[in-house]
Design an enzyme around this catalytic site. Structure first.
Site, PDB file in Angstrom:
ATOM      1  N   ASP A 137     -48.807  39.556  -7.664  1.00  0.00           N
ATOM      2  CA  ASP A 137     -47.410  39.904  -7.954  1.00  0.00           C
ATOM      3  C   ASP A 137     -47.250  41.337  -8.451  1.00  0.00           C
ATOM      4  OD1 ASP A 137     -46.898  37.309  -7.368  1.00  0.00           O
ATOM      5  OD2 ASP A 137     -46.664  36.667  -9.455  1.00  0.00           O
TER       6      ASP A 137
HETATM    7  N1  LIG Z   1     -49.429  38.952 -18.607  1.00  0.00           N
HETATM    8  C1  LIG Z   1     -48.444  38.258 -19.113  1.00  0.00           C
HETATM    9  O1  LIG Z   1     -48.122  38.405 -20.276  1.00  0.00           O
HETATM   10  C2  LIG Z   1     -47.679  37.293 -18.273  1.00  0.00           C
HETATM   11  C3  LIG Z   1     -46.934  36.312 -18.921  1.00  0.00           C
HETATM   12  C4  LIG Z   1     -46.189  35.420 -18.140  1.00  0.00           C
HETATM   13  C5  LIG Z   1     -46.225  35.534 -16.764  1.00  0.00           C
HETATM   14  N2  LIG Z   1     -46.962  36.481 -16.143  1.00  0.00           N
HETATM   15  C6  LIG Z   1     -46.916  36.601 -14.704  1.00  0.00           C
HETATM   16  O2  LIG Z   1     -48.205  36.504 -14.169  1.00  0.00           O
HETATM   17  C7  LIG Z   1     -48.262  37.299 -12.987  1.00  0.00           C
HETATM   18  C8  LIG Z   1     -49.433  38.201 -13.137  1.00  0.00           C
HETATM   19  O3  LIG Z   1     -49.640  38.886 -11.944  1.00  0.00           O
HETATM   20  P1  LIG Z   1     -51.084  39.034 -11.366  1.00  0.00           P
HETATM   21  O4  LIG Z   1     -50.958  39.961 -10.227  1.00  0.00           O
HETATM   22  O5  LIG Z   1     -52.052  39.370 -12.450  1.00  0.00           O
HETATM   23  O6  LIG Z   1     -51.488  37.570 -10.921  1.00  0.00           O
HETATM   24  P2  LIG Z   1     -50.779  36.639  -9.805  1.00  0.00           P
HETATM   25  O7  LIG Z   1     -49.666  37.327  -9.151  1.00  0.00           O
HETATM   26  O8  LIG Z   1     -50.513  35.360 -10.497  1.00  0.00           O
HETATM   27  O9  LIG Z   1     -51.883  36.499  -8.736  1.00  0.00           O
HETATM   28  C9  LIG Z   1     -53.165  36.068  -9.067  1.00  0.00           C
HETATM   29  C10 LIG Z   1     -53.936  35.976  -7.788  1.00  0.00           C
HETATM   30  O10 LIG Z   1     -55.294  35.762  -8.096  1.00  0.00           O
HETATM   31  C11 LIG Z   1     -55.871  35.005  -7.063  1.00  0.00           C
HETATM   32  N3  LIG Z   1     -56.984  34.235  -7.597  1.00  0.00           N
HETATM   33  C12 LIG Z   1     -56.936  33.153  -8.382  1.00  0.00           C
HETATM   34  N4  LIG Z   1     -58.157  32.733  -8.673  1.00  0.00           N
HETATM   35  C13 LIG Z   1     -59.023  33.566  -8.058  1.00  0.00           C
HETATM   36  C14 LIG Z   1     -60.430  33.642  -7.967  1.00  0.00           C
HETATM   37  N5  LIG Z   1     -61.215  32.762  -8.611  1.00  0.00           N
HETATM   38  N6  LIG Z   1     -60.974  34.643  -7.253  1.00  0.00           N
HETATM   39  C15 LIG Z   1     -60.180  35.534  -6.630  1.00  0.00           C
HETATM   40  N7  LIG Z   1     -58.846  35.500  -6.677  1.00  0.00           N
HETATM   41  C16 LIG Z   1     -58.270  34.519  -7.377  1.00  0.00           C
HETATM   42  C17 LIG Z   1     -54.789  34.113  -6.530  1.00  0.00           C
HETATM   43  O11 LIG Z   1     -54.845  34.111  -5.107  1.00  0.00           O
HETATM   44  P3  LIG Z   1     -55.705  33.002  -4.350  1.00  0.00           P
HETATM   45  O12 LIG Z   1     -55.226  31.686  -4.817  1.00  0.00           O
HETATM   46  O13 LIG Z   1     -55.427  33.299  -2.912  1.00  0.00           O
HETATM   47  O14 LIG Z   1     -57.119  33.276  -4.722  1.00  0.00           O
HETATM   48  C18 LIG Z   1     -53.495  34.801  -6.953  1.00  0.00           C
HETATM   49  O15 LIG Z   1     -52.744  35.289  -5.870  1.00  0.00           O
HETATM   50  C19 LIG Z   1     -46.959  38.045 -12.846  1.00  0.00           C
HETATM   51  O16 LIG Z   1     -46.114  37.422 -11.927  1.00  0.00           O
HETATM   52  C20 LIG Z   1     -46.402  37.930 -14.246  1.00  0.00           C
HETATM   53  O17 LIG Z   1     -45.004  37.963 -14.242  1.00  0.00           O
HETATM   54  C21 LIG Z   1     -47.702  37.356 -16.904  1.00  0.00           C
END
Ligand SMILES: NC(=O)c1ccc[n+]([C@@H]2O[C@H](COP(=O)([O-])OP(=O)(O)OC[C@H]3O[C@@H](n4cnc5c(N)ncnc54)[C@H](OP(=O)(O)O)[C@@H]3O)[C@@H](O)[C@H]2O)c1
Ligand SMILES: NC(=O)c1ccc[n+]([C@@H]2O[C@H](COP(=O)([O-])OP(=O)(O)OC[C@H]3O[C@@H](n4cnc5c(N)ncnc54)[C@H](OP(=O)(O)O)[C@@H]3O)[C@@H](O)[C@H]2O)c1
Lengths: 102, 464, 102, 464
Positions: free
Chosen positions: D394
């Site tokens: 994301d």
């Molecule tokens: N940081 C905060 O404080 C917080 C709080 C609330 C919400 N969020 C939300 O969390 C999201 C964070 O974004 P992000 O880009 O870090 O994560 P993300 O958009 O949730 O994407 C994580 C990606 O990691 C991949 N993944 C999962 N396990 C894996 C593994 N073992 N090996 C390789 N890939 C793996 C998944 O794809 P696959 O399944 O295809 O592997 C997934 O697409 C944002 O949408 C944000 O709004 C963050």
């Protein structure tokens, strides 16, 4: 078990120093001159002490030595309050963004 | 008459409003609202005081009368004062706060009943200590600010007044103040109180005379800080939350501003306060060799700028002296019409007080998003064609980067020499505030424009 | 003319909110996780209430309903205090600058 | 037994030390000292409490015993917990603070004499109000944090649990809590007190179940904030300055962190709290078309990076899941040995809690001056050769910049697509947290590396 109010005042003082520290560091450098003039104005809140002194006389005897000092202090503080806030106002009114139209 | 609880709450509210007033200054957009909060806080504090004293005798009329008198004088000064006189104004205002604190302390001492502090000759010990500290600091603030004001106004010579045994004398007086406070508190003698005040006025005077006129801004901030602590002291005496909060705010503000200035000049606070700066350096200023400089006229300057694609303006104290900000703004307008990119670079200690240049530029209607701080713009000099240095000197001096012997060594400076060409508008080759020669004047790519800043700028505009 | 201590406490509370606001905004984003764990630890200063409750019994009767709740609260808060500070410590110990030698 | 004045001063000192503890976190260098201040503050608060109660009966031994028990459990957890489990840990700890607050309130209700709050059935009104608010908020914090903990641990399904009439039901319960507090304060009935606690536990539970597992970090911060206000409430009851200051600090901290997270995700706080996020979007995730992607293996990735002169690493939640941080660090070491410039780009909401990625990288000994925030590094993507996106999704999605319809529209994202080539390490094409497809997967200059993040990184290192 009553706590001396002095300790509460001390707490208020210490916390205010923290607030002052942070609030002043967050003032943008370009507004440091207005900062000087506005702190000047607010420190004249000492006028509250002057008013108490000025009102300390009674109806027959408005002027006693103490209240005279009070009245002078009121005038001095008032110069600062009006002068300080107005000059700050005048300065701040000059800070403008670039006009969109240009 | 309102209850002590209710007035305590209102004093708290006004303290919080003062915090919001300073908070507003974190950006120009919110600053006017902040000032409004400050005014509101003051109105609340004054109103509550009236209501809590509740003695609406004829005294009230006089109080209002004196507020009116003081207020009119203040308003008159605020509208008349030219922006270039801000440093003096602030110094003058400080002296008034100091004097007001002294007078309040005197009233409280003479009539402690009115303040709930006990009776005359029998004042609560804690209150007496707070009161005498407040009075002494207030008196120092008063006489110190008066000297600062006179020096800045030019009524008194700006050169430091030093004599042998000065520092020991001051030390003795400061110690005697502490002794006086001690005896005052144990005897409650009113004679000692008056002596304390007199000595405090004297030391304020003695502390500031050895400090050079140009160091006055640091002194003013320091006195600002003192006036804050004095207010807080009186606040403890009067048991008033608004005063305590405000005192702490003002105290921190002054301390931080003097710290920022000292850091900007790369000098220690004690170096400033012990005085003598500006006197010792005159020798080094006179021994300068006669090296060749390239000097030009308005026509040359106009030619250079017309052919530039970007120009950075570096204003300094000389712009304030010459009141050249409006002329400068017109010149920049003309440049911009010719599609030349112009920005302003402000050094943290350019001019004579923090934010000095910003206020002047704002007065001339320069939008603040064209004005940049040192860190924001220093890398851009390398890509700019012309640096137009108007009345600035020390803040561009590369010696701060190269010569560890120099008094300004280590002070951050604007890298104007990295521009293709540098224009210096000043009246002579004489040095600036720090009294040291500027190597840039003799550089290949420098063109000196010897003239009054305002006149020169107007001439350039005509030639553009 | 005595001011209710509640008002002083209110002042302290309000000023602390200001301090909290500034102090938290000045925390660098890379330390937000330790911030969460350390606030956790310090909020367990509620243990002072638990201790008062725990000590409320007398020598003959250490355990009464009130003091039992106090003891359990002490244990819960202690988990948090030790756990919170130590895990923060552990995290912070990992934040290192690039070694000069490299 | 020490006087109330002395203990008030010490509580103030410990409050100030807690402020300094948070202040230390403004930079990694000062953070350890800050934590030390925090510990010192806690020691002072606890010691002063002992001294001010002054009842050194056998109770003292039990108090120490329970501190020891709790402390050992806490210390054990702190040493054993893997860094990737921080979100759960924080949630778990919050629940304990909440429960402790509830228990303290119960003790105070049952034995008000010990706390100087009046006698049972006749508690001072002010104290009773503060106490019941503290207890209710504490109970909500407890049950809410438990649910958050279970969802994060995976013991409970992360998908939102919704049912018809959920919001009206919650509203009714919340109102009934206020009514209960009102009657409790007027009748002093202990039955009402127990009912209040039960209902508060219930509402904490009901409020959190509709919120999706991935939104838990916001919930945790919110609950953190609640626990602070609960502590402050109890602080007013116990007339304890340290608790009031701390409560306010913790309350602000939690509120600010949830604000930062919501802003980072470009969602409103209410949108998060009302729940259901993650359920509604599953439809949009399934309707994705089958577009061609370029996928590669470790060898291809190693080749690309070997020939790059600068690489930017973009870690995300997937790195945490795969525990790939150590493998990543080894890969980077190898790259650096080949004179390739490597930096890390951290999005404010990468991972699942604020600062999540930073802790993991720190754990793997990545020096923090190689790690950059979004604003610091976003312009560098244009000049970098390879963006190595490991488990992030994301936070790189350009739809946030282009499609106003998208749920993440307006959220700032890392401009990885500006790099010459982009490598995506993830296990499939499935979307991330926000449940939306990422156009970058189908771009010309993207190479997908389908594998577990740790495994893939290790393979690449072997091929370098
Ligand atoms: N940081 C905060 O404080 C917080 C709080 C609330 C919400 N969020 C939300 O969390 C999201 C964070 O974004 P992000 O880009 O870090 O994560 P993300 O958009 O949730 O994407 C994580 C990606 O990691 C991949 N993944 C999962 N396990 C894996 C593994 N073992 N090996 C390789 N890939 C793996 C998944 O794809 P696959 O399944 O295809 O592997 C997934 O697409 C944002 O949408 C944000 O709004 C963050
Ligand atoms: N801003 C602060 O808060 C603050 C506080 C304390 C001290 N200071 C010190 O003040 C200095 C500020 O540096 P600066 O570069 O702004 O000023 P500066 O180094 O003092 O130089 C000012 C220059 O302006 C020229 N000048 C004076 N009147 C002029 C006129 N009418 N027309 C044209 N030029 C005129 C002078 O040269 P000519 O005589 O040849 O014309 C002088 O060299 C620093 O050394 C700083 O440490 C600043």
């Amino acid at each position: 078990m009553e706590i001396d109010p002095l300790i509460f005042r001390l707490s208020i003082f210490i916390l205010s120093i923290f607030v002052g520290y942070y609030v002043v560091w967050s003032v943008t450098p370009s507004l440091h001159t207005p900062l000087m003039s506005v702190t000047n104005a607010i420190s004249s809140v000492i006028i509250v002490g002057a008013i108490i002194a000025g009102l300390s006389g009674n109806s027959e005897n408005v002027f006693n030595t103490s209240s005279i000092f009070g009245f002078v202090a009121i005038a001095l503080a008032a110069i600062n309050i009006f002068g300080g806030f107005l000059v700050t106002q005048r300065m701040l009114a000059m800070y403008k963004k670039k006009k969109k139209g240009k | 008459m309102i209850s002590a609880n209710l007035s305590a709450i209102f004093y708290l509210v006004s303290g919080v409003l003062f915090i919001l007033a300073l908070r507003g200054l974190s950006s120009p957009e919110t600053s006017r609202q902040g000032n409004f909060f400050g005014i509101l806080g003051m109105i609340i504090a004054v109103t509550v005081t009236f209501l809590s004293v509740g003695n609406f005798s004829t005294g009230l009329i006089y109080v209002l009368l004196f507020i009116l008198i003081g207020g009119s004088i203040g308003a008159f000064i605020a509208y008349k004062i030219p922006m270039t006189a801000m440093p003096e104004l602030v110094a003058g205002f400080h002296s008034l706060v100091g004097l007001a604190a002294v007078f309040v302390a005197i009233s409280a001492f003479l009539n402690p009943e009115a303040f709930n502090l006990g009776s005359q000759g029998n004042i609560k010990l804690g209150s007496l200590i707070e009161m005498s500290i407040g009075a002494a600091v207030g008196a120092i603030t008063f006489s110190g600010s008066i000297i600062a004001f006179l020096k800045l106004q030019g009524i008194m010579s700006g050169s430091p007044i030093t004599f042998r045994g000065q520092h020991p004398l001051n030390a003795v007086i400061l110690i005697s103040i502490l002794v006086l406070i001690y005896y005052l508190c144990s005897t409650q003698s009113s004679n000692l109180f008056w002596i304390l005040l007199a000595v405090s006025f004297l030391i304020g005077f003695l502390l500031i005379i050895p400090i050079g006129g140009a160091d006055m801004p640091v002194v003013i901030s320091m006195l600002n800080s003192y006036s804050g602590w004095a207010a807080a002291g009186i606040g403890f005496t009067l048991e008033n939350t608004a005063l305590i909060i405000t005192g702490a705010l003002v105290g921190s503000s002054g301390a931080i501003l003097s710290y920022i200035m000292c850091k900007g000049m790369n000098r220690s606070f004690f170096n400033v306060i012990l005085g003598g700066f500006g006197a010792t350096n005159e020798t080094s200023a006179t021994k300068k060799e006669q090296r060749p400089v390239k000097s030009g006229n308005a026509d040359d300057a106009a030619f250079l700028m017309k052919n530039a694609s970007s120009v950075i303006i570096v204003p300094g104290y000389g712009m304030a002296v010459a009141q050249a900000q409006h002329a400068l703004r017109e010149m920049v307008d003309t440049l911009k019409k010719n599609d030349i990119k112009v920005s302003y670079a402000i050094h943290p200690v350019a001019g004579r007080m923090p934010g000095h240049m910003n206020v002047l530029l704002a007065e001339a209607n320069v939008p603040y998003d064209e004005v940049f701080e040192l860190e924001e713009i220093n890398n851009d000099f390398a890509n700019a064609d012309v640096a137009f240095v108007i009345g600035a000197n020390d803040v561009t001096n590369p010696v701060a980067k190269t010569d560890p012997q120099s008094p300004i060594y280590g002070m951050p400076v604007l890298d104007v020499e990295k521009c293709k060409s540098v224009l210096f508008v000043k009246r002579s080759l004489s040095p600036g505030y720090a009294g040291i020669d500027n190597d840039l004047f003799y550089k290949e790519n420098t063109l000196m424009l010897f003239a009054d800043a305002k006149k020169m700028t107007e001439d350039i505009t005509k030639n553009l």
